[in-house]
Design an enzyme around this catalytic site. Structure first.
Site, PDB file in Angstrom:
ATOM      1  N   SER A 298      13.479   9.719  -8.798  1.00 24.13           N
ATOM      2  CA  SER A 298      12.511   8.634  -8.559  1.00 24.13           C
ATOM      3  C   SER A 298      13.047   7.558  -7.679  1.00 24.13           C
ATOM      4  CB  SER A 298      11.964   8.300  -9.829  1.00 24.13           C
ATOM      5  OG  SER A 298      10.970   7.635  -9.623  1.00 24.13           O
ATOM      6  N   ASP A 309      18.628   8.246   5.590  1.00 25.29           N
ATOM      7  CA  ASP A 309      17.773   8.394   6.828  1.00 25.29           C
ATOM      8  C   ASP A 309      18.025   7.161   7.649  1.00 25.29           C
ATOM      9  OD1 ASP A 309      16.825  10.498   5.373  1.00 25.29           O
ATOM     10  OD2 ASP A 309      14.550   9.818   5.442  1.00 25.29           O
ATOM     11  N   LYS A 323      12.332  14.163  -7.309  1.00 23.70           N
ATOM     12  CA  LYS A 323      11.099  13.577  -8.031  1.00 23.70           C
ATOM     13  C   LYS A 323      10.301  12.904  -6.816  1.00 23.70           C
ATOM     14  CE  LYS A 323       8.534  10.804 -11.589  1.00 23.70           C
ATOM     15  NZ  LYS A 323       8.166   9.722 -10.618  1.00 23.70           N
TER      16      LYS A 323
END
Length: 577
Positions: A298, A309, A323
């Site tokens: 999460s 990223d 998740k």
């Protein structure tokens, strides 16, 4: 046909098309409302008939709870109904670990309640209670055969309120009475922050509840005050997540203002948002490594995914849980709550890392994992290739080996726990947490401690052989085969007796952590275990030995160009090369 007439007909067609669409949409909404109303009427009628006519007495609360849970069970494990009586537990789990209590964790063993951990400086610690003590009663309520939930509720209360415990020390038959005054207990989100060798900072973040970003910021500032940092390790292992906004704030500590951190998209348009960094970072250039494992989920994955990223941090460890869903809590009548999955979230590259498919289940009713063949490729800011649907894949894989069967058995049967308790009673103090060692003499003493202890321990080979022997007897195999199996069983048993010696280094590690925690609490255990932590050591080496490898990874050079390529893609590439 004149141009004017053609335009008029086109307008008529357009108006007609819009009318049809609006009517269809209204009809669809009307149909949905009718179906909702119809099914609510059916449910109400069933509930009424059972309440009035069922042969035995029924509990209205239990009937509704069972019905609601069954309905939500068809969705996902994160959508849940919280009754008024459960709200306090819900807030402790998802909002803030603040409560009135004595500052101790408990566990149940053979119908008795014991202290499993004390929090430094809180009431239980201040009056001299210790890990391993048995709680016999609370305010006159005997605790034998009570659950840990029941006992936790008895321990909690208003700040400054008094509580009376009956406590039995290990080895004593008679309990004694201890009065305490409750105070506000709050377990921090950041459980450990320290400057490691090589001028590398280390911050262990356990959860993303309220104030977690502020705690990370304060911990980082304290590390910066100790001297120039060559790098920082943020440990998100075993972190199950929490509040999304806290994750965004933590990323903001390391990346420039205005960067996209995460976006969420739901069926309801009001649940679609993009979250960007809002403030200036306090460490925009500091080399950064993030530790993750299969229990990082999460909000922990939002931080790791965003920093990966944005090519801002090197991710080390094992693939995360996967998740990619966002929950929101809504108030419902009579002070109850419902937590609903309202959206999927997407990292800055556009990937959703949700690994389990909650819509389609297998023949056993189990959730299925997203197939490798369905995964899509995305690009980080500098063009590295990453994939969706499978959690966050680390840039550097360092696997955490599972404990051996003997170590797990000793731990699960509290033998390591019991030895540490006895050790603390006999030794007033030990060396510092980072200097303490389980030497050969201490380990020999532990082996002697085990000699009169009864604990079931079966190796995989032993379990398989027992099944084979049972099968041989069932199928009435020749006696010589049964005898040979018996001889093999004796050899396996004799070999098993050596497992405590053969796995000594691993057992020493667990035993040492348990002993150290008796003197230096949770912080001490973390400090002791860090020297055995291969994932942390790899991160420290990366950050303390210069920046060549670090920036090479972030630039996607060599094997770091593609991160976490799915096995099916990899097999295909190997076939065609």
């Amino acid at each position: 046909m004149s141009p004017r007439k053609h335009t008029f007909n086109a307008k008529r067609i357009a108006i007609l098309a819009i009318t049809v669409l609006l009517f269809s949409a209204f009809a669809a909404v009307k149909d949905d409302l009718f179906l909702i109303s119809k099914n609510l009427d059916i449910f109400s009628a069933v509930y009424r008939q059972i309440s009035l006519n069922y042969v035995d007495e029924t509990d209205p609360n239990m009937l509704i709870r069972t019905a609601v849970d069954a309905m939500l069970d068809d969705l996902d494990p994160y959508t849940e109904y919280i009754q008024e009586t459960e709200i306090e537990e819900y807030k402790l789990k998802y909002v803030d670990t603040k409560y009135g209590g004595i500052g101790a964790a408990i566990f149940e063993r053979d119908g008795h309640i014991y202290l499993s951990e004390l929090y430094a400086g809180y009431p239980a610690d201040q009056v001299g209670l210790a890990t391993g003590d048995e709680l016999v009663s609370i305010n006159g309520v005997v605790l034998k055969n009570k659950s840990t939930n029941e006992v936790s509720h008895l321990l909690r209360g208003a700040e400054h309120s008094e509580i009376q415990l009956q406590v039995r020390k290990p080895g004593n038959t008679q309990p004694f009475t201890q009065k305490l005054t409750r105070r506000i207990v709050r377990q921090p989100n950041v459980s450990h922050a320290v400057l490691l060798d090589g001028e590398v900072g280390y911050i262990k973040l356990d959860k993303f509840l309220e104030q977690s970003a502020k705690e990370v910021e304060i911990a980082l500032q304290h590390l910066q005050e100790k001297g120039k940092l060559r790098g920082l390790v943020v440990d998100l292992r075993d972190n199950g997540g929490g509040i999304l906004q806290e994750a965004v704030k933590i990323v903001n500590l390391f990346v420039p203002q205005g960067e996209l951190v995460v976006s969420q998209k739901g069926k309801n348009a009001t649940k679609t948002h993009s979250y960007r960094t809002m403030a200036k970072p306090i460490a925009p250039e500091l080399p950064l490594a993030v530790l993750i494992n299969g229990r990082s989920a999460s909000a922990a994955e939002i931080v790791a995914g965003a920093l990966q990223d944005l090519d801002r941090a090197v991710i080390i460890g094992e693939r995360s849980f996967g998740k990619g869903l966002v929950q929101q809590t809504f108030n419902i009548p009579y002070n109850n709550l419902i937590k609903v999955t309202v959206a999927k979230y997407y990292t800055p590259s556009g990937r959703c890392i949700q690994a389990l498919d909650f819509v389609h289940r297998d023949s056993n009713g189990e959730y299925t994992r997203v197939s490798d063949s369905l995964l899509s490729a995305f690009n980080t800011k500098r063009g590295r290739v990453v994939y969706d649907g499978s959690g966050i894949f680390p840039d550097i894989i360092v696997s955490e080996l599972p404990y051996s069967s003997i170590t797990q058995t000793l731990f699960e049967h509290y033998l390591i726990f019991d030895y540490a308790t006895a050790f603390k009673q006999e030794h007033l103090r030990i060396a510092g947490a980072d200097k303490f060692e389980v030497d050969d003499a201490l380990y020999t003493d532990f082996i002697d401690f085990l000699k009169n202890k009864d604990y079931p321990y079966f190796t995989k080979a032993e379990t398989s052989l027992n099944k084979l022997m049972a099968l041989a007897e069932t199928e009435k195999k020749p006696e010589e085969i049964v005898q040979e199996l018996g001889v093999l069983a004796k050899k396996i048993y004799q070999n098993k007796q050596q497992d405590i010696v053969l796995n000594g280094e691993e057992i020493k590690k667990v035993l040492g952590g348990e002993i150290v925690s008796r003197y230096y609490y949770k912080n001490g255990r973390t400090a002791f275990l860090s020297k055995y932590d291969e994932q942390l050591q790899r991160a420290k080496t990366l950050l303390s030995s210069g920046t060549t490898e670090y920036y090479s990874i972030l630039a996607g050079e060599g094997k770091h160009k593609i991160i976490g390529r799915p096995e099916t893609f990899l097999a295909s590439a190997e076939t065609t090369d």
